[in-house]
Design an enzyme around this catalytic site. Structure first.
Site, PDB file in Angstrom:
ATOM      1  N   HIS A 125       0.852  -1.180   0.000  1.00 18.22           N
ATOM      2  CA  HIS A 125       0.000   0.000   0.000  1.00 18.22           C
ATOM      3  C   HIS A 125       0.896   1.241   0.000  1.00 18.22           C
ATOM      4  O   HIS A 125       2.108   1.157   0.205  1.00 18.22           O
ATOM      5  CB  HIS A 125      -1.003  -0.010   1.160  1.00 18.22           C
ATOM      6  CG  HIS A 125      -0.406   0.074   2.532  1.00 18.22           C
ATOM      7  ND1 HIS A 125      -1.098   0.544   3.634  1.00 18.22           N
ATOM      8  CD2 HIS A 125       0.817  -0.246   3.001  1.00 18.22           C
ATOM      9  CE1 HIS A 125      -0.334   0.498   4.687  1.00 18.22           C
ATOM     10  NE2 HIS A 125       0.831   0.023   4.350  1.00 18.22           N
ATOM     11  N   ASP A 202       6.231  -4.186   7.175  1.00 19.52           N
ATOM     12  CA  ASP A 202       4.989  -3.456   7.455  1.00 19.52           C
ATOM     13  C   ASP A 202       3.961  -4.464   7.964  1.00 19.52           C
ATOM     14  O   ASP A 202       3.417  -5.251   7.201  1.00 19.52           O
ATOM     15  CB  ASP A 202       4.500  -2.775   6.175  1.00 19.52           C
ATOM     16  CG  ASP A 202       3.179  -2.046   6.358  1.00 19.52           C
ATOM     17  OD1 ASP A 202       2.594  -2.120   7.469  1.00 19.52           O
ATOM     18  OD2 ASP A 202       2.730  -1.412   5.393  1.00 19.52           O
ATOM     19  N   GLN A 205      -1.318  -5.250   8.450  1.00 21.49           N
ATOM     20  CA  GLN A 205      -2.347  -6.287   8.322  1.00 21.49           C
ATOM     21  C   GLN A 205      -1.960  -7.569   9.063  1.00 21.49           C
ATOM     22  O   GLN A 205      -2.820  -8.302   9.539  1.00 21.49           O
ATOM     23  CB  GLN A 205      -2.587  -6.603   6.831  1.00 21.49           C
ATOM     24  CG  GLN A 205      -3.109  -5.437   6.000  1.00 21.49           C
ATOM     25  CD  GLN A 205      -4.484  -4.961   6.456  1.00 21.49           C
ATOM     26  OE1 GLN A 205      -5.269  -5.722   7.014  1.00 21.49           O
ATOM     27  NE2 GLN A 205      -4.765  -3.687   6.234  1.00 21.49           N
ATOM     28  N   LYS A 228      -5.950  -1.404  13.726  1.00 14.87           N
ATOM     29  CA  LYS A 228      -6.256  -2.650  13.021  1.00 14.87           C
ATOM     30  C   LYS A 228      -6.352  -3.841  13.978  1.00 14.87           C
ATOM     31  O   LYS A 228      -6.768  -4.924  13.578  1.00 14.87           O
ATOM     32  CB  LYS A 228      -5.158  -2.942  11.992  1.00 14.87           C
ATOM     33  CG  LYS A 228      -4.789  -1.744  11.144  1.00 14.87           C
ATOM     34  CD  LYS A 228      -5.307  -1.788   9.780  1.00 14.87           C
ATOM     35  CE  LYS A 228      -4.662  -0.714   8.917  1.00 14.87           C
ATOM     36  NZ  LYS A 228      -5.393  -0.432   7.705  1.00 14.87           N
ATOM     37  N   CYS A 365      -5.653   2.120  -1.598  1.00 17.68           N
ATOM     38  CA  CYS A 365      -4.345   2.790  -1.418  1.00 17.68           C
ATOM     39  C   CYS A 365      -3.212   1.906  -1.918  1.00 17.68           C
ATOM     40  O   CYS A 365      -2.148   1.806  -1.274  1.00 17.68           O
ATOM     41  CB  CYS A 365      -4.125   3.192   0.040  1.00 17.68           C
ATOM     42  SG  CYS A 365      -5.323   4.387   0.651  1.00 17.68           S
TER      43      CYS A 365
END
Length: 406
Positions: A125, A202, A205, A228, A365
């Protein structure tokens, strides 16, 4: 203590998902964007502002002492949750985006020179692309794309061919937000280190769906956002190896991040204060710790099975719709994306919203990934542990109805 996964007990803890005035509750299928919050997280915020609101690491009164104690305990909660060696390695940020920008503007700015290369996967993203492009433009470094395969997985052969002595940073998502692709981060980190590059993961998620041990992973940096994983928006974490963080220059200047200030010069605080200028989001930090403690007492394996069953049911229920294509379906992912040929994704999302079904439509995104797929957008269903079979049935029925109308 782990409790057996029970969807009724879980669902009852989420006020936003309850029945209201006789109407059906919302079906919330957009948890990859932000998760709903359990009552314990909401109560933690209220308790702080009602009971012991004060700034931290400032003042000598008991309110600030209490707030500071809980603030640092929250940091230790995060440390243990992700397996960091020390709480000094946990830096509070506003979210994964700010954490990635911090790495780019401190580590990368201090270490990159013209001709150096940053490998970034095509599945990212924007938050894991743009900060690298910005710092590359300033330093003369280059951002190199690691392409994906047709099945929306990372092209590892291409990755290995791109690695070289010029590679200084490898930045990839743990799990991508369009298809739920789980990157082989263990292999990627090892390969990066073989070329003396650092690995930035990252976890925006990934953190919600896998147990993380950053020490075992040997990740140099791992970032995630609180919202999240059932915590509020506006709080996130940058994990970095202590030696790397200590060698990095500060970023934002201001209070708390200094040791001594005079007009002749400033000396800076030790970790983690060096990177936490100004008044922090105290309530957010405490609520993130509350969310983690709540998550830890759940049966994570039971939750994983529950989500997989829902995903299977959803896909079986919609796969025969004329023109419907699921994009890059991944095993055991908590989300999936699809398009319906000849129908704009936003039109379907609008009709679903009119039936109180909330899911995401658009580019997520992730322009480069959508461009590679030849798409302008998809519809994305992202599941969380509070979703039910009834949610999935309502989604299936609503989607059939929407497609019949279009």
């Amino acid at each position: 203590m782990t409790t057996q996964f029970d969807i009724s007990t879980i669902l009852a803890q989420f006020p936003a998902l309850q029945h209201t005035d006789g109407e059906l509750p919302p079906v919330y299928l957009d948890s990859a964007a932000t998760a709903q919050k359990p009552a314990v997280v909401i109560d933690t915020i209220t308790e702080y502002y009602r009971g012991y609101n004060a700034n931290v690491h400032r003042g000598s009164h008991s309110l600030t002492a209490n707030a500071t104690l809980r603030f640092e305990q929250a940091r230790e909660t995060v440390q243990h949750f992700i397996g960091a060696a020390h709480s000094k390695e946990i830096i509070w940020t506003r979210g994964a985006t700010e954490a990635l920008n911090l790495i780019a503007q401190t580590y990368a700015r201090a270490n990159l020179t013209a001709g150096d290369e940053i490998l970034v996967s095509e599945l990212e993203h924007h938050a894991n692309i743009v900060p690298w492009q910005m710092i590359a433009a300033e330093t003369g470094a280059r951002v190199i794309k690691i392409p994906m395969r047709d099945d929306c997985t990372l092209d590892l052969e291409a990755f290995y061919s791109l690695l070289s002595d010029k590679t200084k940073i490898v930045a990839v998502a743990h799990i991508t937000n369009v298809t739920g692709t789980r990157n082989p981060i263990e292999e990627i980190i090892h390969a990066a280190h073989q070329h003396n590059a650092i690995a930035v993961i990252d976890g925006a998620q990934g953190i919600a769906h896998e147990d993380i041990d950053v020490t075992a992973l040997d990740a140099d940096f791992y970032v995630f956002s609180g919202h999240k994983i059932y915590a509020p928006a506006g709080i996130g974490v940058l994990y970095g190896k202590q030696a790397l963080l200590e060698a990095m220059p500060p970023w934002h200047g201001g209070g708390k991040m200094v040791e001594k200030v005079s007009f002749e010069g400033t000396t800076f605080a030790a970790l983690p204060g060096k990177f936490e200028a100004g008044t922090p989001n105290v309530a957010g930090c405490l609520a993130l710790a509350a969310a983690i403690n709540w998550l830890k007492q759940l049966d994570r394996q039971g939750a994983e099975v529950h989500i997989e069953n829902l995903r299977h049911k959803a896909i079986e229920g919609i796969k025969n719709i004329d023109g419907l294509r699921i994009i890059g379906l991944q095993p055991k992912a908590s989300l999936f994306s699809f398009v319906v040929d000849g129908v704009h994704h936003q039109d379907i999302a609008t009709l679903l919203d009119q039936q109180n079904i909330a899911l995401r439509a658009g580019h997520h995104c992730a322009h480069p990934m959508l461009d590679a797929l030849g798409l302008t957008g998809t519809l994305r269903v992202s599941l969380a542990l509070y979703n039910t079979e009834q949610d999935v049935e309502r989604f299936i029925n609503a989607l059939h109805k929407a497609c019949d109308l279009l």
